[in-house]
Design a protein around this motif. Structure first.
Motif, PDB file in Angstrom:
ATOM      1  N   ILE A 141       0.826  -1.302   0.119  1.00 11.93           N
ATOM      2  CA  ILE A 141      -0.012  -0.096   0.068  1.00 11.93           C
ATOM      3  C   ILE A 141       0.573   1.182  -0.043  1.00 11.93           C
ATOM      4  O   ILE A 141       0.338   2.350  -0.041  1.00 11.93           O
ATOM      5  CB  ILE A 141      -0.758   0.136   1.275  1.00 11.93           C
ATOM      6  N   PHE A 142       2.069   1.068   0.188  1.00 11.54           N
ATOM      7  CA  PHE A 142       2.912   2.303   0.447  1.00 11.54           C
ATOM      8  C   PHE A 142       3.337   2.961  -0.960  1.00 11.54           C
ATOM      9  O   PHE A 142       3.398   2.162  -1.967  1.00 11.54           O
ATOM     10  CB  PHE A 142       4.189   2.208   1.023  1.00 11.54           C
ATOM     11  N   THR A 143       3.961   4.055  -1.103  1.00 14.44           N
ATOM     12  CA  THR A 143       4.107   4.750  -2.196  1.00 14.44           C
ATOM     13  C   THR A 143       5.539   4.961  -2.356  1.00 14.44           C
ATOM     14  O   THR A 143       6.432   4.981  -1.437  1.00 14.44           O
ATOM     15  CB  THR A 143       3.398   6.015  -2.440  1.00 14.44           C
ATOM     16  N   GLU A 144       6.237   5.487  -3.484  1.00 14.86           N
ATOM     17  CA  GLU A 144       7.345   5.954  -3.689  1.00 14.86           C
ATOM     18  C   GLU A 144       7.836   7.144  -3.018  1.00 14.86           C
ATOM     19  O   GLU A 144       7.088   8.106  -2.880  1.00 14.86           O
ATOM     20  CB  GLU A 144       7.840   5.918  -5.292  1.00 14.86           C
ATOM     21  N   LYS A 145       9.146   7.225  -2.557  1.00 20.95           N
ATOM     22  CA  LYS A 145       9.529   8.472  -1.933  1.00 20.95           C
ATOM     23  C   LYS A 145       9.292   9.747  -2.656  1.00 20.95           C
ATOM     24  O   LYS A 145       8.746  10.772  -2.184  1.00 20.95           O
ATOM     25  CB  LYS A 145      10.941   8.151  -1.617  1.00 20.95           C
ATOM     26  N   ASP A 146       9.705   9.818  -3.865  1.00 24.71           N
ATOM     27  CA  ASP A 146       9.568  10.957  -4.770  1.00 24.71           C
ATOM     28  C   ASP A 146       8.239  11.292  -5.389  1.00 24.71           C
ATOM     29  O   ASP A 146       8.093  11.913  -6.300  1.00 24.71           O
ATOM     30  CB  ASP A 146      10.806  11.097  -5.468  1.00 24.71           C
ATOM     31  N   ASP A 147       7.545  10.139  -5.420  1.00 27.28           N
ATOM     32  CA  ASP A 147       6.203  10.008  -5.936  1.00 27.28           C
ATOM     33  C   ASP A 147       4.931   9.383  -5.168  1.00 27.28           C
ATOM     34  O   ASP A 147       4.870   8.410  -5.367  1.00 27.28           O
ATOM     35  CB  ASP A 147       6.098   9.779  -7.466  1.00 27.28           C
ATOM     36  N   PRO A 148       4.130  10.321  -4.509  1.00 25.59           N
ATOM     37  CA  PRO A 148       3.294   9.656  -3.531  1.00 25.59           C
ATOM     38  C   PRO A 148       2.048   9.231  -4.315  1.00 25.59           C
ATOM     39  O   PRO A 148       1.170   8.764  -3.796  1.00 25.59           O
ATOM     40  CB  PRO A 148       2.852  10.798  -2.559  1.00 25.59           C
ATOM     41  N   THR A 149       1.984   9.319  -5.730  1.00 27.20           N
ATOM     42  CA  THR A 149       1.010   8.735  -6.512  1.00 27.20           C
ATOM     43  C   THR A 149       1.575   7.443  -7.016  1.00 27.20           C
ATOM     44  O   THR A 149       0.337   6.735  -7.918  1.00 27.20           O
ATOM     45  CB  THR A 149       0.413   9.599  -7.787  1.00 27.20           C
ATOM     46  N   MET A 150       2.596   7.128  -6.827  1.00 29.39           N
ATOM     47  CA  MET A 150       3.145   5.696  -7.387  1.00 29.39           C
ATOM     48  C   MET A 150       3.243   4.579  -6.581  1.00 29.39           C
ATOM     49  O   MET A 150       3.939   4.920  -5.423  1.00 29.39           O
ATOM     50  CB  MET A 150       4.308   6.043  -8.089  1.00 29.39           C
ATOM     51  N   LEU A 151       2.343   3.587  -6.467  1.00 28.47           N
ATOM     52  CA  LEU A 151       2.721   2.606  -5.405  1.00 28.47           C
ATOM     53  C   LEU A 151       3.991   2.055  -5.360  1.00 28.47           C
ATOM     54  O   LEU A 151       4.857   1.722  -6.763  1.00 28.47           O
ATOM     55  CB  LEU A 151       1.763   1.159  -5.881  1.00 28.47           C
ATOM     56  N   SER A 152       4.810   1.666  -4.410  1.00 30.27           N
ATOM     57  CA  SER A 152       5.903   1.142  -4.027  1.00 30.27           C
ATOM     58  C   SER A 152       5.858  -0.462  -4.370  1.00 30.27           C
ATOM     59  O   SER A 152       5.228  -1.044  -3.506  1.00 30.27           O
ATOM     60  CB  SER A 152       6.393   1.630  -2.959  1.00 30.27           C
ATOM     61  N   HIS A 153       6.514  -0.916  -5.284  1.00 27.87           N
ATOM     62  CA  HIS A 153       6.390  -2.480  -5.421  1.00 27.87           C
ATOM     63  C   HIS A 153       7.576  -2.889  -6.066  1.00 27.87           C
ATOM     64  O   HIS A 153       8.189  -2.437  -7.320  1.00 27.87           O
ATOM     65  CB  HIS A 153       5.098  -2.782  -6.666  1.00 27.87           C
ATOM     66  N   ARG A 154       7.979  -3.963  -5.605  1.00 32.00           N
ATOM     67  CA  ARG A 154       9.401  -4.579  -6.163  1.00 32.00           C
ATOM     68  C   ARG A 154       9.116  -5.951  -6.317  1.00 32.00           C
ATOM     69  O   ARG A 154       8.343  -6.730  -5.535  1.00 32.00           O
ATOM     70  CB  ARG A 154      10.359  -4.588  -5.263  1.00 32.00           C
ATOM     71  N   GLN A 155       9.662  -6.757  -7.203  1.00 29.99           N
ATOM     72  CA  GLN A 155       9.657  -8.006  -7.253  1.00 29.99           C
ATOM     73  C   GLN A 155      10.975  -8.870  -7.790  1.00 29.99           C
ATOM     74  O   GLN A 155      11.784  -8.168  -8.447  1.00 29.99           O
ATOM     75  CB  GLN A 155       8.472  -8.347  -8.079  1.00 29.99           C
ATOM     76  N   ILE A 156      10.965 -10.212  -7.536  1.00 28.03           N
ATOM     77  CA  ILE A 156      12.181 -10.907  -7.887  1.00 28.03           C
ATOM     78  C   ILE A 156      11.899 -12.302  -8.042  1.00 28.03           C
ATOM     79  O   ILE A 156      10.737 -12.777  -7.409  1.00 28.03           O
ATOM     80  CB  ILE A 156      13.470 -10.826  -6.917  1.00 28.03           C
TER      81      ILE A 156
END
Lengths: 518, 89
Positions: free
Chosen positions: A407-422
């Motif tokens: 649910i959290f967002t990117e540091k420099d863009d609060p409109t972009m969900l923070s999502h990583r995958q590997i």
């Protein structure tokens, strides 16, 4: 001639009653007695260098703890006898206690188990004694918290099955996985995780401003157990700092290991505290300080002083600290938005802030609230007013490490969900952040085993595949009583009745809530 | 960057003497009153002296009695029979 009975000084007394009560083994090898002491690669060359800043011996410990317990239970009794629950600021507040009882009190018990176990692992007597006292403290905290809540359980819903819920409910897998991760680590990592990162760096945020807020909302039972527990924390924090300094001083090879643990446990702790952020900003009707202000005082200022002190050992502040510092403007709003949408799947109620509360949030979060969160909240409040209370009926993507929905967002863009995958060994894993992704990369064998609520529901391990069956049968949440919107809930009706504002809810506990969007 | 040490007490009768004693022995300390608690912070160092507490209370006072009323601390602890000291090096 009478000899004056000379009292031992504190240092000597401590020495006699701790170190001198220990012994060197003769017929067993030390390595066989303390088999876990070196398996993490931590090198201890001389346990006698362990310093105990609080020189508390068992006799003094019993004396002061008994004194604390007497004071605590006197206040619990007074609270119960005076029907203290009727004097709180508003019944909405009780929902913070439901979260506390199910989310935090079981952690106290997990901490007790953790310290009882690691206290057995160290060949140094000073560390063993400190862990033993902390284990007893943690058991006391778990018990006093349950006693304090038992009064509320007589009058409000959702507090009836905390231990069962802790092991099953989706958002409670967040605190549970935090302690499970720490308890399944080696003894020095456990101490770095809990004594240092959690107790020293982060528990002030949980127990100090929130508990001060409990007092401000008329809840004397909670502030009293909170501060009584926190009085033990002064010793725990000292243990935490001493542990770190001791390990770092023992061997330079320990420094990079400890740094990685600090990075990991800072990030895990910061994610866990999202819950506390929303408790402070949204669940206290009378607010003391915002989450952002608390973060500034207790992490940026106090944590900053601490990490400056640790520089001399070659330790730097935790990795991704800058992301956490920036997130203080966002996390409480994002967490509350999530619980508001999923309130049908929790043991507590949610609501939209009232106008004055929105204005307080605008003032405390001048750069983010009006821009990103107020419009969403006003929209939801309008929808509710028009009979369309918003509930989200999807199951969210969870982070493989912290287990929070992404649910959290990117540091420099609060409109972009923070999502990583590997992709690891042919399987794709998802994360809420670089912080959690790094933790996985360092120990993938551990985190591939994570018990993720959403995955478990889909795999059919939670007594049903639809939300209603899982919530009622598997979680033991009483549908229509414990969950959904606060306005119109049995708790709300009961509160109006207590305050003489409605006559139709003499015994609202057990009545059906407004289920317009079930 | 400043390096503040801090100590917080429950706002009760016992702690009021502690706060008075700390304010007297650490004139540069800042005392903050918050709901149900009193927080004291200072640059680098704060000390509680047994002697000052005994004068305030008019009785013997053991340094470890502070454990009953303390809520939280920040700083390295050094405790002996006469002092409780919080400091950053």
């Amino acid at each position: 001639m009478a000899i004056k009975n000379k009292k031992l000084n504190l240092k000597d007394k401590y020495q006699y009653l701790t170190r001198d009560m220990a012994w060197e083994p003769t017929y067993q090898k030390k390595k066989d007695i303390f088999p876990d002491e070196d398996f993490e690669g931590i090198k201890i060359t001389d346990w006698s260098q362990w310093e105990d800043p609080f020189r508390l011996t068992m006799d003094a410990y019993w004396k002061y703890q008994a004194e604390k317990e007497k004071k605590l239970y006197a206040i619990f009794d007074a609270f119960a006898q005076n029907n203290g629950h009727q004097n709180i600021s508003d019944a909405r507040y009780v929902n913070a206690l439901k979260l506390f009882l199910t989310g935090v009190s079981p952690l106290e018990h997990a901490a007790f188990q953790g310290y009882a176990r690691v206290g057995r692992q160290f060949s140094g007597a000073g560390a063993r004694v400190a862990c033993q006292m902390q284990a007893i403290d943690e058991l006391r905290h778990s018990q006093t918290q349950q006693h304090a809540m038992s009064h509320y359980n007589k009058h409000f819903n959702g507090l009836h099955d905390a231990a069962h819920m802790h092991d099953r409910v989706w958002f409670l897998s967040v605190p549970k996985s935090f302690f499970d991760d720490a308890r399944s680590a080696g003894p020095f990592e456990f101490l770095t995780a809990i004594s240092f990162s959690f107790e020293y760096v982060l528990t002030n945020l949980l127990f100090v401003p929130f508990m001060s807020g409990a007092a401000y909302n008329g809840d004397m039972a909670t502030v009293t157990f909170g501060f009584s527990a926190q009085s033990d924390e002064a010793r725990h924090m000292t243990l935490g700092l001493e542990v770190i300094k001791f390990i770092l001083e023992q061997h330079e090879d320990n420094v990079p290991i400890v740094q990685r643990w600090i990075d990991k446990w800072f990030w895990r702790g910061f994610r866990l505290l999202s819950l506390v952020g929303m408790m402070m900003d949204y669940m206290l009707p009378n607010k003391v300080m915002s989450w952002a202000e608390a973060w500034e005082v207790y992490y940026e200022q106090n944590g900053g002083a601490l990490f400056k002190d640790l520089e001399r050992y070659g330790i730097r502040p935790p990795k991704y600290q800058d992301i956490a510092n920036d997130a203080k403007h966002h996390v409480s709003h994002q967490a509350w938005s999530t619980f508001y949408q999923y309130s049908h799947a929790t043991n507590f109620h949610t609501w939209m802030p009232e106008k004055e509360e929105m204005d307080w949030l605008s003032q405390k979060y001048p750069d983010t609230f009006d821009r990103y969160y107020r419009p969403r909240f006003e929209h939801w409040a309008k929808e509710h007013a028009e009979g369309r209370r918003f509930y989200n009926n999807t199951l969210p993507q969870l982070c493989q490490v912290c287990q929070i929905p992404t649910i959290f967002t990117e540091k420099d863009d609060p409109t972009m969900l923070s999502h990583r995958q590997i992709v690891h060994e042919g399987e794709r894993f998802h994360f809420c952040s670089d912080g959690c992704c790094d933790i996985f990369k360092n120990e993938p064998e551990k985190y591939v085993q994570a018990w993720l609520p959403v995955h478990q529901i889909y795999q059919g391990n939670c007594e049903g595949s639809d939300v209603e069956t899982v919530v009622s049968k598997y979680y033991h949440i009483n549908i229509g009583e414990d969950n959904f919107e606060y306005i119109g809930s049995p708790d709300h009706k009961r509160w109006l009745s207590i305050k003489g504002k409605s006559s139709d809810a003499k015994d609202a506990k057990g009545e059906s809530a407004d289920q317009d969007a079930a | 960057m400043s390096q503040l040490v801090f100590i917080a007490f429950q706002d009760n009768d016992n702690a009021r003497y502690l706060v008075e004693a700390i304010a007297e022995d650490n004139p540069e300390a800042e005392v903050q009153h918050q709901p149900a608690m009193i927080r004291i912070q200072a640059e680098k160092r704060l000390v509680i002296n047994r002697e000052t507490m005994e004068e305030k209370l008019g009785r013997d006072w053991d340094v470890q009695e502070m454990l009953i009323d303390v809520i939280s601390i920040g700083g390295n602890v050094d405790e002996d029979d006469d002092h409780f000291i919080l400091q950053w090096t």
